[in-house]
Design a protein around this motif. Structure first.
Motif, PDB file in Angstrom:
ATOM      1  N   LYS A 349     -15.247  29.572  17.002  1.00  0.00           N
ATOM      2  CA  LYS A 349     -15.788  30.513  17.982  1.00  0.00           C
ATOM      3  C   LYS A 349     -17.267  30.171  18.200  1.00  0.00           C
ATOM      4  N   PRO A 350     -17.643  29.752  19.408  1.00  0.00           N
ATOM      5  CA  PRO A 350     -19.048  29.395  19.642  1.00  0.00           C
ATOM      6  C   PRO A 350     -19.934  30.639  19.710  1.00  0.00           C
ATOM      7  N   VAL A 351     -21.199  30.475  19.322  1.00  0.00           N
ATOM      8  CA  VAL A 351     -22.188  31.537  19.442  1.00  0.00           C
ATOM      9  C   VAL A 351     -22.922  31.323  20.755  1.00  0.00           C
ATOM     10  N   ASN A 352     -22.659  32.181  21.740  1.00  0.00           N
ATOM     11  CA  ASN A 352     -23.164  31.988  23.088  1.00  0.00           C
ATOM     12  C   ASN A 352     -24.107  33.098  23.514  1.00  0.00           C
ATOM     13  N   HIS A 353     -24.787  32.869  24.680  1.00  0.00           N
ATOM     14  CA  HIS A 353     -25.711  33.848  25.240  1.00  0.00           C
ATOM     15  C   HIS A 353     -24.981  35.135  25.613  1.00  0.00           C
ATOM     16  N   LEU A 354     -23.749  35.007  26.097  1.00  0.00           N
ATOM     17  CA  LEU A 354     -22.922  36.167  26.432  1.00  0.00           C
ATOM     18  C   LEU A 354     -21.749  36.237  25.477  1.00  0.00           C
ATOM     19  N   PRO A 355     -21.281  37.434  25.108  1.00  0.00           N
ATOM     20  CA  PRO A 355     -20.150  37.553  24.180  1.00  0.00           C
ATOM     21  C   PRO A 355     -18.902  36.867  24.725  1.00  0.00           C
ATOM     22  N   VAL A 356     -18.193  36.157  23.856  1.00  0.00           N
ATOM     23  CA  VAL A 356     -16.951  35.489  24.231  1.00  0.00           C
ATOM     24  C   VAL A 356     -15.858  36.536  24.384  1.00  0.00           C
ATOM     25  N   THR A 357     -15.155  36.496  25.508  1.00  0.00           N
ATOM     26  CA  THR A 357     -14.086  37.462  25.784  1.00  0.00           C
ATOM     27  C   THR A 357     -12.692  36.862  25.647  1.00  0.00           C
ATOM     28  N   GLY A 358     -12.587  35.554  25.489  1.00  0.00           N
ATOM     29  CA  GLY A 358     -11.293  34.889  25.375  1.00  0.00           C
ATOM     30  C   GLY A 358     -11.454  33.392  25.539  1.00  0.00           C
ATOM     31  N   TYR A 359     -10.321  32.707  25.580  1.00  0.00           N
ATOM     32  CA  TYR A 359     -10.348  31.242  25.643  1.00  0.00           C
ATOM     33  C   TYR A 359      -9.295  30.749  26.630  1.00  0.00           C
ATOM     34  N   HIS A 376      -3.568  27.783  29.591  1.00  0.00           N
ATOM     35  CA  HIS A 376      -2.907  28.696  28.654  1.00  0.00           C
ATOM     36  C   HIS A 376      -3.987  29.606  28.089  1.00  0.00           C
ATOM     37  N   ALA A 377      -3.840  30.921  28.258  1.00  0.00           N
ATOM     38  CA  ALA A 377      -4.860  31.864  27.815  1.00  0.00           C
ATOM     39  C   ALA A 377      -4.634  32.280  26.374  1.00  0.00           C
ATOM     40  N   SER A 378      -5.752  32.535  25.648  1.00  0.00           N
ATOM     41  CA  SER A 378      -5.675  33.006  24.278  1.00  0.00           C
ATOM     42  C   SER A 378      -6.832  33.964  24.024  1.00  0.00           C
ATOM     43  N   ALA A 399     -14.426  28.404  26.200  1.00  0.00           N
ATOM     44  CA  ALA A 399     -14.654  29.828  25.938  1.00  0.00           C
ATOM     45  C   ALA A 399     -14.963  30.535  27.254  1.00  0.00           C
ATOM     46  N   ASN A 400     -14.493  31.768  27.388  1.00  0.00           N
ATOM     47  CA  ASN A 400     -14.755  32.589  28.571  1.00  0.00           C
ATOM     48  C   ASN A 400     -15.668  33.755  28.196  1.00  0.00           C
TER      49      ASN A 400
END
Length: 561
Positions: A349-359, A376-378, A399-400
């Motif tokens: 799980k990457p540490v990003n500027h915005l929270p990750v909501t999915g992949y 394929h969504a996860s 990451a999304n």
């Protein structure tokens, strides 16, 4: 108090003349002006730069549908810098940097020339993280010397005296008989600091008439014509030298020191921009031709707009792009294990500027190209991709977050076997106990999405295919939802507002969903497909879109306000 009733009669006559002249029509594209559509977010790391169209991924900035061959584009951003790397065939309007670089830039040229320039529009992000808005507007231009203000959608023209100078009444009549792109003109009515600065930048250091007068009632300054006709903006209780909003009228003012003062025996009843490019106002007398210096009037400013002052949707278009500046790391795939017609994946799980909501997982067979239809969504950092054929497969993960999808991870490969056990990495001469077989979970019913409308929005009034999907089973549910401001639209109104249609092919093995929305503000369209075949688990696919347009079209559902 000096009252001159004839001013009212003149106002009525000029309004009639302007209305008659305003009958000129403007022919725009049947679909209306556009600046492109699709993803409206760009992501950059602090201090980096990127070409906006490249960062948009799809839905590039492209001007179309304006009713003239010459186009004026204005681009601005709250933080950072915009610049063009391709400038052939364009020029910078007065008041904008000739280098085509800065927080706000503008350029004029043919549609082809400005689109070539837009393709090179580059954004340099500031050094700190944050979210900023890149505003881009495009407006039709059909003659030189007319400037478009994207903040209110109006056009402005400074008209210098051609030979003999004239008084305010003559300038007012000339303005009222002018038209531009089907819109009537009037002496400029200045109602904000931004508008005052914009108009001042177009007249240089010249003095010029604008549309204010206290000719009707001495000491009560009103705008003569245009959408603000007869609007009171200053009275004595506002005070002289006022720069800002008068509490007594609620209107903007920008008077020079000790003005207005109604100086002289004949009084001063007409509003002028003083020379010197300060934007300051002064009241001036009718025999103004004797004044010199900063008080000299060298022309007048004409403003063009629709009768109610709203932007004309046929001659201009705007688009906002969200520029998200921060760190956006990609996941790292830790495991890609091939199995019986499937591959199990795990990633960080990457540490990003915005929270990750999915992949989003994308995969392809060896030798094939990446295909968005395989996505394929996860919601977690692991997943299993099933129903693969035997052979080598390639996988990548992105990451999304709330601003869209980030960059792809480095791809990995895995080998899939089907119908026979996977080869053992080592062999042993000794026998081992036969393991107790583990029950195999039922696989999902295969669903192939052949086509899906990309982006988060659906265009207004245009038939759009939202999704085309096939299944080896049958579609047990193909449901469309239409919501207005969060409220579910009843079936009787759904077709009228969202214009949705669901078509199921023979045996319910193919589903096609289309939409043609008729309004924009607060409207959202959702699709839910459920497929099932004997022996497999049920598969559910959902997606939703907002409705967008160059200009908002309000629609209301009873009970939503």
């Amino acid at each position: 108090m000096r009252i001159r009733i004839q001013w009212v009669a003149v106002a009525v006559i000029l309004s009639m003349v302007a209305a008659l002249i305003g009958l000129t029509t403007v022919t725009a594209s049947a679909s209306g002006p556009s600046l492109g559509s699709g993803k409206s977010t760009v992501k950059l790391t602090p201090g980096s730069e990127g070409v906006v169209n490249t960062e948009l991924d799809h839905g590039a900035l492209v001007v179309s549908g304006l009713p003239s061959q010459t186009v004026r584009v204005v681009a601005s951003v709250g933080a950072g810098t915009l610049h063009l790397t391709h400038t052939a065939g364009i020029s910078a309007p007065t008041g904008y940097p000739a280098t085509f670089s800065g927080a706000e830039i503008a350029f004029v040229g043919t549609t082809a020339a400005v689109n070539a320039a837009l393709a090179s529009l580059t954004y340099r992000a500031p050094a700190t993280a944050g979210t900023h808005t890149i505003k881009v507007s495009a407006a039709a231009i059909d003659r030189a010397g007319v400037s478009y203000d994207p903040t209110n959608g109006h056009y402005y023209e400074y008209v210098p005296w051609n030979g003999t100078p004239s008084n305010w009444q003559t300038a007012r009549t000339a303005a009222a008989t002018s038209t531009y792109l089907g819109m009537s003109g009037y002496l400029a009515t200045i109602t904000s600091q931004n508008e005052n600065a914009f108009a001042t930048s177009k007249i240089g250091s010249n003095g010029a008439w604008i549309g204010g007068t206290d000719e009707l009632v001495e000491g009560e300054w009103r705008w003569a014509d245009g959408p603000e006709a007869n609007q009171l903006f200053w009275r004595p209780s506002c005070g002289v030298s006022l720069k800002g909003t008068c509490p007594a009228t609620g209107m903007f003012n920008y008077w020079s020191t000790f003005e207005p003062n109604n100086s002289g025996s004949s009084g001063e009843d007409y509003l002028q921009y003083m020379g010197g490019a300060t934007g300051e106002w002064n009241d001036l007398r009718v025999d103004w031709s004797q004044v010199t210096g900063r008080y000299a009037v060298l022309g007048y400013v004409v403003e063009y707009s629709t009768p109610d002052g709203a932007p004309n949707p046929n001659v201009s278009v705007e688009r906002d792009i969200s520029a998200v500046v921060g760190e956006f790391a990609q996941p790292v795939i830790l495991k890609a294990a091939g199995g019986e017609c499937h591959v199990s994946l795990e990633w960080t799980k990457p540490v990003n500027h915005l929270p990750v909501t999915g992949y989003t997982v994308e995969y392809r067979a060896d030798g094939a190209t990446w295909d968005p239809r395989s996505e394929h969504a996860s919601s977690t950092t692991h997943t299993t991709v099933s129903h693969l054929t035997a052979g080598v497969w390639h996988f990548r993960v992105a990451a999304n977050d709330s601003a869209g999808r980030n960059g792809w991870s480095d791809p990995v490969t895995a080998t899939v076997h089907c119908g026979s056990p996977a080869p053992s990495p080592t062999s042993s001469p000794t026998s081992s106990p036969t393991p107790t077989p583990t029950p195999t979970p039922r696989p999902d019913t295969p669903v192939t999405v052949e086509k899906v409308h990309r982006g988060k929005t659906v265009p207004l009034g245009r038939p759009t295919t939202l999704v085309v999907a096939r299944t080896k089973g049958t579609f047990t549910k193909a449901r469309v939802t239409c919501r207005l401001h969060g409220n579910k639209v009843p079936p009787g109104l759904r077709d009228r507002l969202c214009g949705t249609r669901v078509a199921l092919g023979k045996g319910r093995k193919k589903a096609t969903v289309t939409a043609r929305p008729t309004c924009t503000r607060g409207l959202r369209i959702g699709v839910e497909l459920t497929a099932k075949q004997p022996g497999d688990a049920r598969t559910r696919w959902t997606r939703s879109w907002r409705v967008r347009s160059g200009s908002a079209v309000t629609c209301r559902l009873k009970g939503t306000g």
